[in-house]
Motif scaffolding. Sequence first.
Motif, PDB file in Angstrom:
ATOM      1  N   ALA A  85       0.798  -1.423   0.339  1.00  0.00           N
ATOM      2  CA  ALA A  85      -0.009   0.041   0.144  1.00  0.00           C
ATOM      3  C   ALA A  85       1.108   1.649  -0.476  1.00  0.00           C
ATOM      4  O   ALA A  85       2.084   1.527   1.457  1.00  0.00           O
ATOM      5  N   LEU A  86       0.427   2.239  -0.856  1.00  0.00           N
ATOM      6  CA  LEU A  86       1.513   3.089  -1.353  1.00  0.00           C
ATOM      7  C   LEU A  86       0.327   4.670  -0.103  1.00  0.00           C
ATOM      8  O   LEU A  86      -0.280   4.600  -0.794  1.00  0.00           O
ATOM      9  N   GLU A  87       1.618   5.337   0.270  1.00  0.00           N
ATOM     10  CA  GLU A  87       0.696   6.120   0.888  1.00  0.00           C
ATOM     11  C   GLU A  87       1.625   7.847  -0.004  1.00  0.00           C
ATOM     12  O   GLU A  87       1.808   7.719  -1.482  1.00  0.00           O
ATOM     13  N   GLY A  88       0.144   8.935   0.327  1.00  0.00           N
ATOM     14  CA  GLY A  88       0.509   9.685  -0.433  1.00  0.00           C
ATOM     15  C   GLY A  88      -0.787  10.156  -1.662  1.00  0.00           C
ATOM     16  O   GLY A  88      -0.938   8.559  -2.331  1.00  0.00           O
ATOM     17  N   GLU A  89      -0.370  11.368  -2.263  1.00  0.00           N
ATOM     18  CA  GLU A  89      -1.398  11.635  -2.878  1.00  0.00           C
ATOM     19  C   GLU A  89      -0.584  11.393  -4.382  1.00  0.00           C
ATOM     20  O   GLU A  89       0.384  11.711  -4.348  1.00  0.00           O
ATOM     21  N   ASP A  90      -1.582  10.802  -5.786  1.00  0.00           N
ATOM     22  CA  ASP A  90      -0.712  10.621  -6.930  1.00  0.00           C
ATOM     23  C   ASP A  90       0.697   9.983  -7.234  1.00  0.00           C
ATOM     24  O   ASP A  90       1.682  10.926  -7.492  1.00  0.00           O
ATOM     25  N   THR A  91       0.223   9.431  -5.900  1.00  0.00           N
ATOM     26  CA  THR A  91       1.557   8.145  -6.276  1.00  0.00           C
ATOM     27  C   THR A  91       1.844   6.754  -6.576  1.00  0.00           C
ATOM     28  O   THR A  91       2.349   5.857  -6.414  1.00  0.00           O
ATOM     29  N   ASP A  92       0.980   6.690  -8.066  1.00  0.00           N
ATOM     30  CA  ASP A  92       0.578   5.579  -8.957  1.00  0.00           C
ATOM     31  C   ASP A  92       1.759   4.795  -9.142  1.00  0.00           C
ATOM     32  O   ASP A  92       2.527   5.920 -10.111  1.00  0.00           O
ATOM     33  N   ALA A  93       2.401   3.598  -8.884  1.00  0.00           N
ATOM     34  CA  ALA A  93       3.639   3.235 -10.220  1.00  0.00           C
ATOM     35  C   ALA A  93       2.928   2.648 -10.962  1.00  0.00           C
ATOM     36  O   ALA A  93       1.595   2.499 -11.514  1.00  0.00           O
ATOM     37  N   LEU A  94       4.064   2.990 -12.058  1.00  0.00           N
ATOM     38  CA  LEU A  94       3.542   2.175 -13.570  1.00  0.00           C
ATOM     39  C   LEU A  94       3.612   0.859 -14.264  1.00  0.00           C
ATOM     40  O   LEU A  94       4.106   0.159 -15.022  1.00  0.00           O
ATOM     41  N   MET A  95       5.131  -0.117 -12.898  1.00  0.00           N
ATOM     42  CA  MET A  95       5.289  -1.215 -13.455  1.00  0.00           C
ATOM     43  C   MET A  95       6.746  -0.988 -14.066  1.00  0.00           C
ATOM     44  O   MET A  95       7.128  -0.055 -14.355  1.00  0.00           O
ATOM     45  N   GLY A  96       7.349  -1.926 -12.791  1.00  0.00           N
ATOM     46  CA  GLY A  96       9.012  -2.175 -12.943  1.00  0.00           C
ATOM     47  C   GLY A  96       9.600  -1.080 -12.560  1.00  0.00           C
ATOM     48  O   GLY A  96      11.356  -1.300 -12.263  1.00  0.00           O
ATOM     49  N   GLU A  97       9.593  -0.247 -10.635  1.00  0.00           N
ATOM     50  CA  GLU A  97      10.171   0.415 -10.044  1.00  0.00           C
ATOM     51  C   GLU A  97      10.591  -0.272  -9.115  1.00  0.00           C
ATOM     52  O   GLU A  97      10.675  -1.657  -9.045  1.00  0.00           O
ATOM     53  N   ALA A  98      11.856   0.179  -8.570  1.00  0.00           N
ATOM     54  CA  ALA A  98      12.960  -0.597  -7.795  1.00  0.00           C
ATOM     55  C   ALA A  98      11.809  -0.139  -6.433  1.00  0.00           C
ATOM     56  O   ALA A  98      11.213   0.851  -5.950  1.00  0.00           O
ATOM     57  N   VAL A  99      12.003  -1.006  -5.876  1.00  0.00           N
ATOM     58  CA  VAL A  99      11.649  -0.928  -4.433  1.00  0.00           C
ATOM     59  C   VAL A  99      13.294  -1.514  -3.165  1.00  0.00           C
ATOM     60  O   VAL A  99      13.899  -1.724  -3.196  1.00  0.00           O
ATOM     61  N   PHE A 100      12.750   0.127  -2.384  1.00  0.00           N
ATOM     62  CA  PHE A 100      14.498   0.164  -1.155  1.00  0.00           C
ATOM     63  C   PHE A 100      13.781  -0.635   0.264  1.00  0.00           C
ATOM     64  O   PHE A 100      12.842   0.085   0.343  1.00  0.00           O
ATOM     65  N   LYS A 101      14.343  -1.225   1.243  1.00  0.00           N
ATOM     66  CA  LYS A 101      14.693  -0.847   2.179  1.00  0.00           C
ATOM     67  C   LYS A 101      15.509  -0.292   2.874  1.00  0.00           C
ATOM     68  O   LYS A 101      17.105  -0.589   3.144  1.00  0.00           O
ATOM     69  N   ASP A 102      15.273   1.144   3.325  1.00  0.00           N
ATOM     70  CA  ASP A 102      16.472   1.279   5.106  1.00  0.00           C
ATOM     71  C   ASP A 102      17.538   2.010   3.693  1.00  0.00           C
ATOM     72  O   ASP A 102      18.691   1.535   4.159  1.00  0.00           O
ATOM     73  N   GLY A 103      16.980   2.417   1.869  1.00  0.00           N
ATOM     74  CA  GLY A 103      18.389   2.593   1.582  1.00  0.00           C
ATOM     75  C   GLY A 103      19.238   1.060   0.390  1.00  0.00           C
ATOM     76  O   GLY A 103      19.759   1.174  -0.302  1.00  0.00           O
ATOM     77  N   THR A 104      18.539   0.010   0.711  1.00  0.00           N
ATOM     78  CA  THR A 104      19.547  -0.780   0.081  1.00  0.00           C
ATOM     79  C   THR A 104      17.768  -1.739  -0.612  1.00  0.00           C
ATOM     80  O   THR A 104      16.828  -2.162  -0.425  1.00  0.00           O
ATOM     81  N   ARG A 105      18.052  -2.101  -2.174  1.00  0.00           N
ATOM     82  CA  ARG A 105      17.116  -2.494  -3.047  1.00  0.00           C
ATOM     83  C   ARG A 105      17.116  -3.651  -2.635  1.00  0.00           C
ATOM     84  O   ARG A 105      17.304  -4.584  -1.842  1.00  0.00           O
ATOM     85  N   VAL A 106      14.863  -3.914  -2.328  1.00  0.00           N
ATOM     86  CA  VAL A 106      15.015  -5.224  -2.570  1.00  0.00           C
ATOM     87  C   VAL A 106      13.330  -6.052  -2.704  1.00  0.00           C
ATOM     88  O   VAL A 106      13.444  -7.023  -2.413  1.00  0.00           O
ATOM     89  N   GLY A 107      14.097  -5.400  -4.197  1.00  0.00           N
ATOM     90  CA  GLY A 107      12.280  -6.124  -5.421  1.00  0.00           C
ATOM     91  C   GLY A 107      12.116  -4.880  -6.553  1.00  0.00           C
ATOM     92  O   GLY A 107      12.938  -4.003  -6.024  1.00  0.00           O
ATOM     93  N   SER A 108      11.582  -5.640  -7.183  1.00  0.00           N
ATOM     94  CA  SER A 108      10.829  -4.556  -7.667  1.00  0.00           C
ATOM     95  C   SER A 108       8.940  -4.804  -8.327  1.00  0.00           C
ATOM     96  O   SER A 108       8.437  -5.997  -7.821  1.00  0.00           O
ATOM     97  N   VAL A 109       8.299  -3.908  -8.290  1.00  0.00           N
ATOM     98  CA  VAL A 109       6.895  -3.386  -8.631  1.00  0.00           C
ATOM     99  C   VAL A 109       6.759  -4.303 -10.381  1.00  0.00           C
ATOM    100  O   VAL A 109       7.204  -4.451 -11.630  1.00  0.00           O
ATOM    101  N   THR A 110       5.647  -5.485  -9.925  1.00  0.00           N
ATOM    102  CA  THR A 110       5.462  -5.603 -11.058  1.00  0.00           C
ATOM    103  C   THR A 110       4.128  -5.433 -12.098  1.00  0.00           C
ATOM    104  O   THR A 110       3.922  -5.433 -12.559  1.00  0.00           O
ATOM    105  N   SER A 111       2.723  -4.853 -10.867  1.00  0.00           N
ATOM    106  CA  SER A 111       2.164  -4.472 -11.404  1.00  0.00           C
ATOM    107  C   SER A 111       1.711  -3.387 -10.233  1.00  0.00           C
ATOM    108  O   SER A 111       1.801  -3.560  -9.149  1.00  0.00           O
ATOM    109  N   ALA A 112       0.717  -2.564 -10.485  1.00  0.00           N
ATOM    110  CA  ALA A 112       0.666  -1.255 -10.180  1.00  0.00           C
ATOM    111  C   ALA A 112      -0.739  -0.840 -10.570  1.00  0.00           C
ATOM    112  O   ALA A 112      -1.280  -0.590 -11.827  1.00  0.00           O
ATOM    113  N   ALA A 113      -1.854  -0.134  -9.160  1.00  0.00           N
ATOM    114  CA  ALA A 113      -3.019  -0.073  -9.834  1.00  0.00           C
ATOM    115  C   ALA A 113      -3.819   1.060  -8.570  1.00  0.00           C
ATOM    116  O   ALA A 113      -3.385   0.956  -7.915  1.00  0.00           O
ATOM    117  N   TYR A 114      -4.286   2.030  -8.659  1.00  0.00           N
ATOM    118  CA  TYR A 114      -4.974   2.763  -7.473  1.00  0.00           C
ATOM    119  C   TYR A 114      -6.015   2.107  -7.532  1.00  0.00           C
ATOM    120  O   TYR A 114      -6.692   0.982  -8.408  1.00  0.00           O
TER     121      TYR A 114
END
Length: 798
Positions: free
Chosen positions: A717-746
């Motif tokens: 679940a993403l916080e904030g307004e107009d924060t829709d992902a488009l697919m393929g984005e990097a996911v981080f935990k405390d500055g370390t890359r831990v994954g990537s987005v495969t699907s997204a929608a509001y």
Amino acid sequence: MQSHARVVVIGGGNMGAGVLYHLAHMGWTDCVLIEKAELTSGATWHAAGLVSRMVGGQALGAIHDYGVDLYKQIEAETDVGVSWHNCGSLRVATSPEHMDWINHIRDAVLARGQEAHIIDAAEVARLNPLYDVKAAGVLGAIYTPDDGHVDPSGTCQAMANGARQLGAKVIRNCRVTETRQLPSGEWEVVTDQGTITAEHVVNAGGYHARQVGALAGLDLPITTMQHHYVVTDAVPEFADMGHEIPVTRDDYFCGYIRREQGSALIGLYDKQDPQAVWLDGCPWDSENELFEPNWDGITPWLENCFERMPALMNRGIKRVVNGGITYTPDGAMMLGPAPGLRNYWLACGATVGIAWGPGSGRALAQWMIDGSADISTRAFDPRRFGVWADEDYAKARATEDYTLRQAMPYPQHQRDTCRGIKKSGAHDHTTTLGATFEEAGGWERPRLYAPEPLGWRRTSAFDQVAAECKAVRQHVGLADLSAFAKFRITGSGAKDWLNAICANRIPRVGRTCLTLLLNRKGTIEGEATIARTGPNSFYFVTGAPSERRVWDWLTLHCNVPMADVTLINETNDIGILGLAGPQARKVLEACTTDDVSNDELRWMACRHLTIAGVPILALRLSFSGELAYELHAPNNQLGTLWDILWNAGQSQGIAPFGTKALDSLRLEKFYRGGHELANDASHKDVAQERFALLDKDFIGKDAMLAREPHSKIALLALEGEDTDALMGEAVFKDGTRVGSVTSAAYGYSVGHSLAIAFLADEARSAGTKLQISILGKQITATVLPDAPWDPGNERLRT
């Protein structure tokens, strides 16, 4: 010439050499590459040699990344020079939308663990002092420092030599004249120097790939387009820079520029007048061929380049290269099994074979040897094109794709040419209601019921999709879901055969199941809904783009004997309407005298109905998370069915809904889609172990059980307004890359954006706070414990 080989690769360009090299490195050394002239003599020798990590997407990005990595070290292995120039790459942005695009690219590069930076105009000017950032109005650029360019002939020769060192063979000046499959399944490859019998054939024929395919009865949708680059006279400014300028891309001049020794090499896509060539086939004696320059076509873009880089204005042009590049209808290569053939593989239709050759060769070698590649190959699978992708379609789409090479690839963009190949019987009705359509396996599929502007952020379509979702959640929605493949499977052996192929248990009569089909590597070959309509009768439904691929898996590649089993493809004959929402049963009851009560037609059940004389197979399934029915009917009567349901639903607040709304609804239910259920994942990766019945044997079971995933799926679940992902984005935990987005929608029903991501184990615990890089911002996201909408499935079962 030897008489037998495990694999014959046809074509000695970078794609063919890449396949041979990786087959040999994976232990298949009894392989032969046959080239009708000299290595590199097709498109490879005249390529500009660009190799870049600056590309979106996991799979294609991984191919690019691997090419960069291999070219850095292959000289040491093979003693063949590739002239690796590690100059980096730039793509400039001159508008806010440009900035969104390059930020999205950066997000994708970071998601793969590679280096990319958004830099300002001053840094662009430092890296490329020839570029007039003020005149261009540069707002910024993406910079990937680990990019460069190579000598194309050197890369091909290096991979060929690397394969030879391991025992593979290369035969030059030898033309393949026939390919015949023997009753044993082996292939006879007939050449003008003799015949080789092989277990496998790889068509890496480049310009001639379509003709080589025709020898085996294939009609491959590949078109050759002309592409120019010019090389200027010496540029004295280069000598004083102390570094090589990065390869610089700018859609204002629709091309790229790099240093070529002391000169500038300028690539140009003349998109106002693109030229297709060799429509009747490339001459067999074509070798190192170039075309006359189309000065009228390239001059406007060349002038734009000089406007951006005035120092080049007074430099003469000492060389013009106008060579061919092969294109498929969607611009992606054809990599994988050929449609309808066993042990015949394709590695062709590549627009950037220098960048793609190593990574695609590696993926195809894995596929051939292990049963699947380590990356998702869905976007490259040749069977994504149906028989409708004929010569006229191939030319029109390739020409259109050429014009889009340097254009912003908006997520909403749809192609303009060759539309309406497959239409459902309700197409006129959805058109009248204002549908905007998207393509799926040749079908026109309603995307939403309003115009959809192009953009990287929320557009005016946001409110329309919200209304469609609301109708489904609160009242009832009607959707045209015809864009699926539908197979009828019958016979006394059908149940046992399906049980051997499918991971889930085949249902009893009157019930349905959702199942994954695994390959021998234990990863996902396909997904399907199966309805059992009689003791020996089954109805099998899978995604429209998967029609040819799954059909081939069932009939050719799964290797389960089909004793007393008959398959019939009814894809074009049957249409599907989806009725979903709390009032769906009331609408259906108003249209039929058949009993559709919850007792008679329960969740996951199927039964035959009649509505106004229209025969229907009703499946009580839901991809929206609401009470829902899939109504499968003759496509030529689907318009009648739409009218009856639509009229009956007026008193219940019925509204049409498209795939944009369905995507939002399914993410709220944490339902996996095609981006998750791909050949680089198994049940374990996508947390679908409950759909693998371990008390029976099925293809891929042991490999799936032995698999230890590097990452697993989670819903964020993403916080904030107009924060829709488009697919393929990097996911981080405390500055370390831990994954990537495969699907997204509001998620309109839950009030915030959602994303499905593959995450490392340390990041998957419910409540974990993560950050997703979206269009240049770090957006906070929380791992959810379950689906945020109706996790107990009460609404489905009501």
